[in-house]
Scaffold this motif. Structure first.
Motif, PDB file in Angstrom:
ATOM      1  N   GLU A 168      35.885 -33.128  63.149  1.00  0.00           N
ATOM      2  CA  GLU A 168      36.763 -33.545  62.065  1.00  0.00           C
ATOM      3  C   GLU A 168      36.035 -34.458  61.077  1.00  0.00           C
ATOM      4  O   GLU A 168      36.204 -34.331  59.856  1.00  0.00           O
ATOM      5  CB  GLU A 168      37.995 -34.261  62.638  1.00  0.00           C
ATOM      6  CG  GLU A 168      38.966 -33.351  63.369  1.00  0.00           C
ATOM      7  CD  GLU A 168      38.433 -32.889  64.740  1.00  0.00           C
ATOM      8  OE1 GLU A 168      37.507 -33.550  65.269  1.00  0.00           O
ATOM      9  OE2 GLU A 168      38.938 -31.874  65.254  1.00  0.00           O
ATOM     10  N   GLU A 169      35.222 -35.397  61.608  1.00  0.00           N
ATOM     11  CA  GLU A 169      34.449 -36.269  60.725  1.00  0.00           C
ATOM     12  C   GLU A 169      33.499 -35.452  59.852  1.00  0.00           C
ATOM     13  O   GLU A 169      33.393 -35.653  58.640  1.00  0.00           O
ATOM     14  CB  GLU A 169      33.628 -37.270  61.549  1.00  0.00           C
ATOM     15  CG  GLU A 169      34.378 -38.463  62.062  1.00  0.00           C
ATOM     16  CD  GLU A 169      33.441 -39.400  62.802  1.00  0.00           C
ATOM     17  OE1 GLU A 169      33.326 -40.564  62.365  1.00  0.00           O
ATOM     18  OE2 GLU A 169      32.826 -38.978  63.799  1.00  0.00           O
ATOM     19  N   THR A 170      32.786 -34.537  60.500  1.00  0.00           N
ATOM     20  CA  THR A 170      31.813 -33.720  59.775  1.00  0.00           C
ATOM     21  C   THR A 170      32.494 -32.901  58.686  1.00  0.00           C
ATOM     22  O   THR A 170      32.008 -32.821  57.550  1.00  0.00           O
ATOM     23  CB  THR A 170      31.068 -32.797  60.748  1.00  0.00           C
ATOM     24  OG1 THR A 170      30.457 -33.579  61.771  1.00  0.00           O
ATOM     25  CG2 THR A 170      29.996 -31.992  60.036  1.00  0.00           C
ATOM     26  N   ALA A 171      33.615 -32.293  59.028  1.00  0.00           N
ATOM     27  CA  ALA A 171      34.346 -31.489  58.046  1.00  0.00           C
ATOM     28  C   ALA A 171      34.808 -32.339  56.870  1.00  0.00           C
ATOM     29  O   ALA A 171      34.707 -31.930  55.702  1.00  0.00           O
ATOM     30  CB  ALA A 171      35.543 -30.819  58.720  1.00  0.00           C
ATOM     31  N   SER A 172      35.280 -33.548  57.173  1.00  0.00           N
ATOM     32  CA  SER A 172      35.764 -34.433  56.118  1.00  0.00           C
ATOM     33  C   SER A 172      34.636 -34.859  55.198  1.00  0.00           C
ATOM     34  O   SER A 172      34.763 -34.838  53.969  1.00  0.00           O
ATOM     35  CB  SER A 172      36.428 -35.664  56.741  1.00  0.00           C
ATOM     36  OG  SER A 172      36.823 -36.590  55.746  1.00  0.00           O
ATOM     37  N   TYR A 173      33.494 -35.232  55.774  1.00  0.00           N
ATOM     38  CA  TYR A 173      32.366 -35.682  54.970  1.00  0.00           C
ATOM     39  C   TYR A 173      31.854 -34.572  54.054  1.00  0.00           C
ATOM     40  O   TYR A 173      31.483 -34.802  52.910  1.00  0.00           O
ATOM     41  CB  TYR A 173      31.223 -36.154  55.866  1.00  0.00           C
ATOM     42  CG  TYR A 173      31.465 -37.493  56.532  1.00  0.00           C
ATOM     43  CD1 TYR A 173      32.052 -38.544  55.842  1.00  0.00           C
ATOM     44  CD2 TYR A 173      31.097 -37.701  57.857  1.00  0.00           C
ATOM     45  CE1 TYR A 173      32.273 -39.752  56.459  1.00  0.00           C
ATOM     46  CE2 TYR A 173      31.314 -38.924  58.474  1.00  0.00           C
ATOM     47  CZ  TYR A 173      31.900 -39.952  57.767  1.00  0.00           C
ATOM     48  OH  TYR A 173      32.113 -41.150  58.369  1.00  0.00           O
ATOM     49  N   LEU A 174      31.796 -33.347  54.573  1.00  0.00           N
ATOM     50  CA  LEU A 174      31.218 -32.238  53.819  1.00  0.00           C
ATOM     51  C   LEU A 174      32.238 -31.499  52.967  1.00  0.00           C
ATOM     52  O   LEU A 174      31.871 -30.622  52.175  1.00  0.00           O
ATOM     53  CB  LEU A 174      30.539 -31.247  54.772  1.00  0.00           C
ATOM     54  CG  LEU A 174      29.298 -31.772  55.495  1.00  0.00           C
ATOM     55  CD1 LEU A 174      28.793 -30.740  56.495  1.00  0.00           C
ATOM     56  CD2 LEU A 174      28.198 -32.122  54.500  1.00  0.00           C
TER      57      LEU A 174
END
Length: 230
Positions: A168-174
């Motif tokens: 979820e963090e990765t998706a949000s950042y990218l």
């Protein structure tokens, strides 16, 4: 920036208290913030840019942007999240300016099929100098293989496997869907699996360090630039 220092031991302060101290002009607070978050920000930037020097520049620019606009940090997200977004936006902006666009659809079609999942176990500690030298050599090989990944795959791989961010963090950042994160991570693992033997993956937790002289260099440069701010 007004230069104010105290004799407080800030190492045990949480991020919110460090921000409060930084807003008061405590230069030690700026240093502790950077030392605490340097590695994550560097890895995030390097995952996008694939260059040590550019990643360092982006981290420095990101800190300057964050510290000169510290009044905009409301604490609604974690400080690490806020800083990472700033650094990643700067890194992605550099990529866009270079106009290097990866045709992901073509890449993913070429890598069709189910990607095999690689495991990256924590290396066991050792004091054997020969073993440490061998690990360093393997780590360089891993870093080289990661550098050769397409940018979009590399950034996901760095965030998920090296920095251990959540999907979820990765998706949000990218700015992509969680399903896309999973797909790109599988593709990245598949490409790396073709380039490396199984024994190389044991070095992944040591890959792309950001400590010692490099950490101090970035911290010192940011402090010097901050002190020149009006």
């Amino acid at each position: 920036m007004k230069n104010t220092t105290t004799h407080l031991d800030l190492s045990a302060f949480d991020d919110a208290d460090l921000v409060s101290q930084a807003r008061l002009g405590n230069t030690d607070a700026f240093r502790v913030i950077m030392q605490r978050h340097n590695r994550r920000l560097y890895r995030a930037a390097r995952g996008i840019l694939g260059s040590d020097a550019e990643a360092e520049d982006v981290v420095q620019d990101g800190y300057l942007q964050a510290f000169t606009h510290l009044d905009t940090f409301r604490g609604e997200a974690r400080l690490s999240t806020w800083l990472t977004r700033i650094v990643m936006n700067e890194a992605l902006g550099r990529v866009r300016r270079r106009r290097h666009i990866v045709d992901l659809s073509a890449l993913e079609q070429a890598e069709g099929g189910q990607a095999q999942i690689l495991m990256f176990p924590q290396p066991s500690p050792t004091q054997d100098p020969e073993a440490e030298a061998g690990r360093a050599q393997l780590r360089r090989m891993v870093e080289h293989a990661v550098d050769e990944l397409p940018e979009a795959f590399r950034s996901v791989f760095m965030m998920r496997e090296v920095e251990e961010m959540s999907i979820e963090e990765t998706a949000s950042y990218l700015g992509i869907r969680p399903e896309t994160v999973k797909t790109r991570l599988h593709r990245a693992r598949r490409l790396l699996q073709k380039a490396l033997q199984a024994r190389l993956v044991a070095t992944m937790k040591d890959a792309f360090p950001f400590d010692g002289l490099r950490c101090n260099r970035v911290t010192d440069r940011v402090m010097q630039r901050l002190q020149r701010q009006p």
